[in-house]
Motif scaffolding. Structure first.
Motif, PDB file in Angstrom:
ATOM      1  N   GLU A 104       1.872   8.067  -1.307  1.00 35.77           N
ATOM      2  CA  GLU A 104       0.701   7.806  -2.400  1.00 35.77           C
ATOM      3  C   GLU A 104       0.072   6.708  -2.570  1.00 35.77           C
ATOM      4  O   GLU A 104       1.212   5.954  -2.428  1.00 35.77           O
ATOM      5  CB  GLU A 104       0.998   9.010  -3.059  1.00 35.77           C
ATOM      6  N   GLU A 124       5.814  13.139  11.719  1.00 39.46           N
ATOM      7  CA  GLU A 124       7.231  13.405  10.115  1.00 39.46           C
ATOM      8  C   GLU A 124       7.091  14.407   9.795  1.00 39.46           C
ATOM      9  O   GLU A 124       7.495  15.356   8.514  1.00 39.46           O
ATOM     10  CB  GLU A 124       6.957  12.144   9.201  1.00 39.46           C
ATOM     11  N   GLY A 168       3.311  10.403   4.027  1.00 36.06           N
ATOM     12  CA  GLY A 168       2.621   9.148   4.325  1.00 36.06           C
ATOM     13  C   GLY A 168       1.708   8.600   3.464  1.00 36.06           C
ATOM     14  O   GLY A 168       1.280   7.592   2.739  1.00 36.06           O
ATOM     15  N   SER A 210      14.216  10.932  10.264  1.00 39.64           N
ATOM     16  CA  SER A 210      12.751  10.752   9.357  1.00 39.64           C
ATOM     17  C   SER A 210      11.864   9.831  11.027  1.00 39.64           C
ATOM     18  O   SER A 210      12.614   8.890  11.228  1.00 39.64           O
ATOM     19  CB  SER A 210      12.476   9.276   8.634  1.00 39.64           C
ATOM     20  N   ALA A 211      10.785  10.255  11.412  1.00 39.20           N
ATOM     21  CA  ALA A 211      10.183   9.771  12.190  1.00 39.20           C
ATOM     22  C   ALA A 211       9.701   7.999  12.423  1.00 39.20           C
ATOM     23  O   ALA A 211      10.644   7.830  13.728  1.00 39.20           O
ATOM     24  CB  ALA A 211       8.706  10.220  12.904  1.00 39.20           C
ATOM     25  N   TYR A 212      10.165   7.363  11.319  1.00 39.17           N
ATOM     26  CA  TYR A 212       9.134   6.980  10.948  1.00 39.17           C
ATOM     27  C   TYR A 212      11.236   5.443  10.913  1.00 39.17           C
ATOM     28  O   TYR A 212      10.866   4.476  11.844  1.00 39.17           O
ATOM     29  CB  TYR A 212       9.161   5.491   9.218  1.00 39.17           C
ATOM     30  N   PRO A 272       6.285   5.413   2.846  1.00 40.38           N
ATOM     31  CA  PRO A 272       7.621   6.180   3.161  1.00 40.38           C
ATOM     32  C   PRO A 272       8.126   5.009   4.601  1.00 40.38           C
ATOM     33  O   PRO A 272       9.659   6.078   5.330  1.00 40.38           O
ATOM     34  CB  PRO A 272       6.818   7.144   3.418  1.00 40.38           C
ATOM     35  N   LYS A 289      17.324  16.441  12.852  1.00 38.63           N
ATOM     36  CA  LYS A 289      15.683  16.720  12.934  1.00 38.63           C
ATOM     37  C   LYS A 289      15.784  16.764  11.058  1.00 38.63           C
ATOM     38  O   LYS A 289      14.521  16.516  10.774  1.00 38.63           O
ATOM     39  CB  LYS A 289      15.718  18.497  12.443  1.00 38.63           C
ATOM     40  N   HIS A 290      16.919  16.000  11.071  1.00 34.21           N
ATOM     41  CA  HIS A 290      16.839  15.132   9.281  1.00 34.21           C
ATOM     42  C   HIS A 290      16.735  13.819   9.495  1.00 34.21           C
ATOM     43  O   HIS A 290      16.161  13.429   8.742  1.00 34.21           O
ATOM     44  CB  HIS A 290      17.923  15.704   8.925  1.00 34.21           C
ATOM     45  N   ASP A 299      -4.575   3.598  -2.503  1.00 37.36           N
ATOM     46  CA  ASP A 299      -5.222   2.911  -1.490  1.00 37.36           C
ATOM     47  C   ASP A 299      -5.577   4.150  -0.514  1.00 37.36           C
ATOM     48  O   ASP A 299      -6.020   4.104   0.844  1.00 37.36           O
ATOM     49  CB  ASP A 299      -4.567   2.042  -0.540  1.00 37.36           C
ATOM     50  N   PRO A 356       0.733  -0.827   0.058  1.00 42.22           N
ATOM     51  CA  PRO A 356      -0.513  -0.046   0.030  1.00 42.22           C
ATOM     52  C   PRO A 356       0.476   1.145   0.064  1.00 42.22           C
ATOM     53  O   PRO A 356       2.129   1.435   0.886  1.00 42.22           O
ATOM     54  CB  PRO A 356      -0.580   0.186   1.514  1.00 42.22           C
ATOM     55  N   GLY A 357       0.750   2.182  -0.902  1.00 45.02           N
ATOM     56  CA  GLY A 357       1.214   3.481  -0.976  1.00 45.02           C
ATOM     57  C   GLY A 357       1.492   4.128   0.654  1.00 45.02           C
ATOM     58  O   GLY A 357       2.868   4.879   0.896  1.00 45.02           O
ATOM     59  N   ARG A 358       0.321   3.888   1.754  1.00 41.44           N
ATOM     60  CA  ARG A 358       0.695   4.484   2.691  1.00 41.44           C
ATOM     61  C   ARG A 358       2.054   4.148   3.385  1.00 41.44           C
ATOM     62  O   ARG A 358       2.469   4.227   4.607  1.00 41.44           O
ATOM     63  CB  ARG A 358      -0.078   4.107   3.743  1.00 41.44           C
ATOM     64  N   SER A 395      11.910   5.377  14.324  1.00 44.02           N
ATOM     65  CA  SER A 395      11.595   4.833  15.339  1.00 44.02           C
ATOM     66  C   SER A 395      11.332   3.113  15.004  1.00 44.02           C
ATOM     67  O   SER A 395      11.469   2.783  16.526  1.00 44.02           O
ATOM     68  CB  SER A 395      10.544   5.992  15.657  1.00 44.02           C
ATOM     69  N   PHE A 396      10.574   2.732  13.676  1.00 45.36           N
ATOM     70  CA  PHE A 396      10.743   1.636  13.925  1.00 45.36           C
ATOM     71  C   PHE A 396      10.864   0.360  12.335  1.00 45.36           C
ATOM     72  O   PHE A 396      10.782  -0.899  12.632  1.00 45.36           O
ATOM     73  CB  PHE A 396       8.996   0.963  14.698  1.00 45.36           C
TER      74      PHE A 396
END
Lengths: 406, 86
Positions: free
Chosen positions: B19, B47, B17, A130-132, A68, A127-128, B22, A63-65, A134-135
């Motif tokens: 694209e 993010e 997020g 990614s929040a992602y 990232p 700060k650069h 979905d 899925p696109g979601r 984290s996991f």
């Protein structure tokens, strides 16, 4: 009566094939997926070959979601899970969300994702990042993403025991089935083919550094001089046998009939390795005798001392040349926790089609390996049960028996 | 002085997020829908906030980006800060 855990679905992402039919055809044909690395330029490194998955288009499967926030190996795991559920004919949306667990194995985490983010951290600042991150780097990330995507809220977890992980996760899946869980998604997908990951592999000092991809990974051979890493693995759908029958599962590949794990003694103790004991325990657990095993899928490290120990363990338990032994991982390299999961999937396909897939590239078995019946061309054979062996860095030693469904 | 447009914000949202078929579209009246209804969880918003703070050299309060907020509210908040700083 103890619940029976059966494998009802397989999803394979391997360097020589995506999806079970592509992979199985390539494997029976002896097609190797070990090549010079293309993901990054390996020219400056002492080792340049890997079992790299090419031709995987993540956007077609993920899925696109999720794009990232996922590492390459997590995308492979999500794709393999979708294939495995499809193969099993299981629709998670139609099942009790608390009746489905996810237990995968992982050894490297999201190395390529982490590489990118650490590069940002040190070159541009925190700060650069990614929040992602984290996991996305985390060992448990495949389990978490699979659980979220498919709404599986039963007890879940991750096993981190390097190459043994795929067997340990499947053993843990069987425990959940025995405690009453109807369905568990298990197996493992791994891989760290990024420059940072490559340095981690190299630090172990066990990689092969030849110039010929067909001679780079030669377990049990007199020319064995290290192994080749690979990426991918397999996701397995394991179900309680009656529950699988009740919902009309597409097929039952076999039962997770026996499992055992142990740990090697420290190298300087002089005590024997754990493997012979672990094999015997797995056979006892399955209620089988050595003669009941139709094929052994070897761990096949490709280092002389470990190869010798494995060959001696197999001969000690089974007798010289008494059981066919194979290492189809000679076509894909060692996939960390994905390797033993892929071997279980391969064993399931072998039981289905009554054929033993080959060990490729090996031409001259060394010492005690000369006593093995090493299968070097696909061989038809009556197979009721298969034994899968795996040893992970640090002494992890596991064995698992898959028995063909009655 | 720098001002952020809805297209700038949309670009950041897509980057954070994702694209695809979905993912809900950010076009039309989506700018007035809650982030949660557009499929953005708290981490996706974190993010986006990180990207906004870096790009525009501002500091956003945690309340600025709750999943109940909307893209337009976030846009107005950032532009308000940029105007105040001008």
């Amino acid at each position: 009566m103890t619940a029976t855990a059966v494998v009802t679905g397989l999803g394979v992402a391997a360097p020589n094939g995506l999806g079970i039919e592509d992979y199985w055809r390539a494997t029976l044909d002896g097609e190797s997926g070990i090549r010079r690395i293309t993901r990054f330029d390996p020219a400056g490194y002492p080792c340049r070959f890997a079992g790299e998955i090419t031709g995987f288009d993540p956007a077609a499967h993920i899925p696109g979601r999720l794009m990232p926030q996922t590492d390459h190996m997590t995308r492979l795991a999500l794709a393999a899970t979708g294939w495995a559920l499809g193969d099993a004919g299981a629709d998670p949306a139609a099942m009790d969300e608390f009746g489905m667990s996810v237990v995968t194995a992982n050894a490297y985490g999201g190395f390529e994702f982490g590489h990118r983010e650490l590069e940002k951290l040190w070159s541009r600042g925190g700060k650069h990042v990614s929040a992602y991150q984290s996991f996305a780097w985390f060992y448990a990330v495949n389990t978490g993403q699979i659980s979220i995507r498919h709404g599986m809220r039963g007890p879940s977890g991750v096993l981190v025991s390097e190459q043994a992980g795929g067997l340990d996760a499947t053993g843990q899946a069987r425990r959940h089935i025995r405690k009453g869980m109807p369905l568990v998604v298990t197996g493992g997908v791994d891989g760290a083919l990024s420059p940072w990951g490559w340095v981690a592999y190299l630090s172990g000092g066990q990689l092969s550094s030849g110039d010929d991809p067909a001679r780079a990974y030669l377990p049990f051979d007199t020319a064995a001089a290290g192994w080749v890493p690979g990426e991918g693995g397999a996701i397995l759908i394991v179900e309680e046998a009656a529950a699988a029958r009740a919902r009309g599962a597409a097929q039952v590949y076999g039962e997770v009939a026996g499992y055992s794990s142990g740990i090697d003694p420290a190298p300087d103790t002089g005590r024997p390795p754990a493997l012979p004991r672990v094999i015997r325990q797995a056979l006892d657990d399955a209620g089988l005798r050595a003669a009941d095993i139709g094929v052994v899928f070897a761990d096949a490290v490709g280092l002389p001392a470990l190869d010798r120990a494995e060959a001696e363990a197999i001969t000690e338990v089974f007798g010289a040349g008494a059981v066919p032994v194979t290492a189809p991982k000679t076509m894909v390299g060692r996939l960390a926790s994905g390797g033993s999961a892929l071997d279980i999937a391969t064993a399931c396909l072998a039981l289905r089609d009554q054929v033993i897939p080959p060990t490729v590239h090996v031409t001259d078995p060394a010492g005690p390996a000369a006593d093995l019946d090493l299968v070097r061309a696909a061989r038809q054979a009556p197979l009721d049960s298969a034994l899968v062996l795996a040893r992970g860095t640090g002494g992890f030693t596991s064995a698992l028996v898959v028995r063909r469904a009655a | 002085m720098a001002r952020i447009t809805i297209d700038d914000l949309k670009e950041m949202l897509v980057k954070a997020g994702g694209e695809g078929a979905d993912v809900p579209s950010l076009d039309g009246d989506a700018v007035d829908k809650a982030f949660a209804d557009l499929g953005y969880d708290s981490l996706a918003l974190l993010e986006v906030v990180g990207k906004l703070e870096l790009t525009y050299d501002i500091t956003l309060e945690e309340e600025a980006t709750q999943p109940g907020g909307t893209p337009r509210e976030l846009l107005d908040l950032v532009n308000g800060m940029l105007n105040a700083a001008a």
